[in-house]
Design an enzyme around this catalytic site. Structure first.
Site, mmCIF file in Angstrom:
data_model
loop_
_atom_site.group_PDB
_atom_site.id
_atom_site.type_symbol
_atom_site.label_atom_id
_atom_site.label_comp_id
_atom_site.label_asym_id
_atom_site.label_seq_id
_atom_site.Cartn_x
_atom_site.Cartn_y
_atom_site.Cartn_z
ATOM 1 N N LYS A 159 5.765 18.432 -2.932
ATOM 2 C CA LYS A 159 4.499 17.787 -2.593
ATOM 3 C C LYS A 159 3.619 18.803 -1.891
ATOM 4 O O LYS A 159 4.111 19.705 -1.191
ATOM 5 C CB LYS A 159 4.713 16.594 -1.659
ATOM 6 C CG LYS A 159 3.610 15.550 -1.726
ATOM 7 C CD LYS A 159 3.759 14.649 -2.940
ATOM 8 C CE LYS A 159 2.786 13.487 -2.896
ATOM 9 N NZ LYS A 159 3.056 12.505 -3.955
ATOM 10 N N GLY B 196 -4.288 -2.890 -0.388
ATOM 11 C CA GLY B 196 -4.815 -1.674 -1.004
ATOM 12 C C GLY B 196 -5.072 -1.906 -2.476
ATOM 13 O O GLY B 196 -4.131 -2.026 -3.267
ATOM 14 N N VAL B 197 -6.334 -2.017 -2.848
ATOM 15 C CA VAL B 197 -6.675 -2.303 -4.246
ATOM 16 C C VAL B 197 -7.529 -1.179 -4.822
ATOM 17 O O VAL B 197 -8.527 -1.391 -5.487
ATOM 18 C CB VAL B 197 -7.362 -3.672 -4.406
ATOM 19 C CG1 VAL B 197 -6.365 -4.789 -4.235
ATOM 20 C CG2 VAL B 197 -8.505 -3.847 -3.408
ATOM 21 N N GLY B 198 -7.091 0.047 -4.532
ATOM 22 C CA GLY B 198 -7.779 1.220 -5.042
ATOM 23 C C GLY B 198 -7.224 1.669 -6.373
ATOM 24 O O GLY B 198 -7.096 0.881 -7.312
ATOM 25 N N LYS B 199 -6.841 2.946 -6.467
ATOM 26 C CA LYS B 199 -6.458 3.559 -7.732
ATOM 27 C C LYS B 199 -5.347 2.791 -8.442
ATOM 28 O O LYS B 199 -5.408 2.579 -9.653
ATOM 29 C CB LYS B 199 -6.013 5.003 -7.481
ATOM 30 C CG LYS B 199 -7.144 5.931 -7.083
ATOM 31 C CD LYS B 199 -6.643 7.266 -6.545
ATOM 32 C CE LYS B 199 -6.069 8.140 -7.630
ATOM 33 N NZ LYS B 199 -5.722 9.490 -7.115
#
EC number: 1.4.1.23
Length: 364
Positions: A91, A191-194
């Site tokens: 990472k 969390g409703v992003g990507k």
């Protein structure tokens, strides 16, 4: 106490002495002309070149960035092992606010550092980086995936990440309720992003009731306008207390399951896309003691890494989707191993992943 670099000594203790360490290599990268400060951590290359995304985040200090890179890289080793990939775990984190300092010059400098590792690390997107960014990095580094289709890549990996989480949820339903359907189940998505917004689409398509929250109110507003049946709550604290919540899906940053949240969580299942959801060792036992079924994050969110790994060999979406669909079976196998060994699912997943890495190191 600090080490010779001036960083807190506990970072080096983690790297060399802690059970959470054991990393093969950690590279500190700096390009003053562009403002780049980055950390590349390679946890293991036992199964193949380390594969993992690039996180671009405004860390409070460099020590926090190094610690995050170490944790995320280790998680990628386990994720890639459980996904059946011929890749180890790595990472990278870039320190700074991407809205303020991201530039082509910075990304190109970062690409040169990745390239200097000669293929030991393959990078991709993560929080704060996108397909367009990987296209820039790839101009300096051929060990870059998650690129746009126009540049020979597979595009947005969040589609299959969400699909894999959805398969993990179906496995949880099968394990707990004897039926994989999510119809009429109430699912809370933090969390409703990507990834989160794709997950919501899967849930709605199957007839689930969906409750959401996100720190970005405009994102929530756009989602609820598109899907009026979706209910929004103020924050994660409110979401985890929703009455009759069946499944909680953390899909933002890590550490969502901790000493404060687990005791008040109303859901019977936790299955989400966020990495490193367990804030510290022992949380998995706290969940089990409360009768909450936990689907290990690095197992169910592996759809994205399955996609970016496939891109290295000529991307085929249907082939990747078929592999991601197997997350359903993998999750059930982990629950079976947990029951057999009398341990929480997170520990069972670790044992399976560690066994695969150990066999690779020994040439079995």
């Amino acid at each position: 106490m600090t080490d010779v670099t001036g960083a807190p000594a506990d970072v080096l203790h983690t790297l060399f002495h802690s059970e959470l360490g054991g990393h093969e290599q950690v590279v500190l990268c700096q390009d003053r002309a562009s403002g780049l400060k980055a950390v590349i951590a390679l946890h293991s290359t036992a199964l193949g070149p380390a594969l993992g995304g690039t996180r671009f985040y405004p860390y409070a200090n460099e020590a926090e960035a190094v610690a995050d890179a170490l944790n995320l890289a280790r998680g990628m080793s386990y994720k890639n092992a459980m996904a059946g990939l011929e890749h180890g775990g790595g990472k990278a984190v870039i320190i700074g606010d991407p809205e303020q300092i991201k530039s082509d010059e910075l990304l190109l400098a970062y690409g040169r550092f990745v390239a200097s590792l000669g293929g030991r690390y393959v990078t991709a997107c993560d929080v704060g980086t996108y397909v367009a960014d990987m296209d820039v990095v790839a101009r300096e580094c051929r060990w870059t995936t998650g690129r746009s289709p126009e540049n020979g890549g597979a595009g947005d990996s969040s589609v299959l990440t969400a699909f894999g989480v959805y398969q993990g949820m179906r496995a949880c339903a099968q394990q707990l309720w004897g039926d994989p359907t999510l119809r009429d189940r109430t699912v809370g998505v933090a969390g409703v992003g990507k990834v989160g917004h794709h997950l919501v689409e899967h849930l709605l398509a199957e007839g689930a009731h969906v409750v959401v929250t996100d720190v970005r109110k405009d994102v929530v507003r756009a989602l609820t306008e598109r899907h009026p049946s979706v209910i929004a709550v103020a924050d994660t604290d409110a979401l985890i207390r929703v009455e009759n919540l069946d499944i909680y899906a953390p899909c933002a940053l890590g550490g969502a399951l901790n000493d404060e949240t687990v005791p008040v969580l109303t859901a019977r299942v936790v299955c989400g896309a966020a990495n490193n959801q367990l804030a510290h060792p022992g949380v998995e036992k706290d969940l089990a003691d409360r009768g909450i079924l936990y689907a290990p994050d690095y197992v169910v969110n592996a759809g994205g890494v399955i996609q970016v790994a496939d891109e290295l060999h000529g991307f085929d979406f249907e082939r990747c989707k078929e592999k991601a669909a197997k997350i359903f079976d993998t999750t059930l196998a982990i629950f079976a191993r947990a029951n057999e060994d009398g341990i929480p699912p997170a520990a069972a997943a670790d044992r399976i992943a560690e066994q695969r890495m150990a066999e690779a190191r020994s040439g079995v």
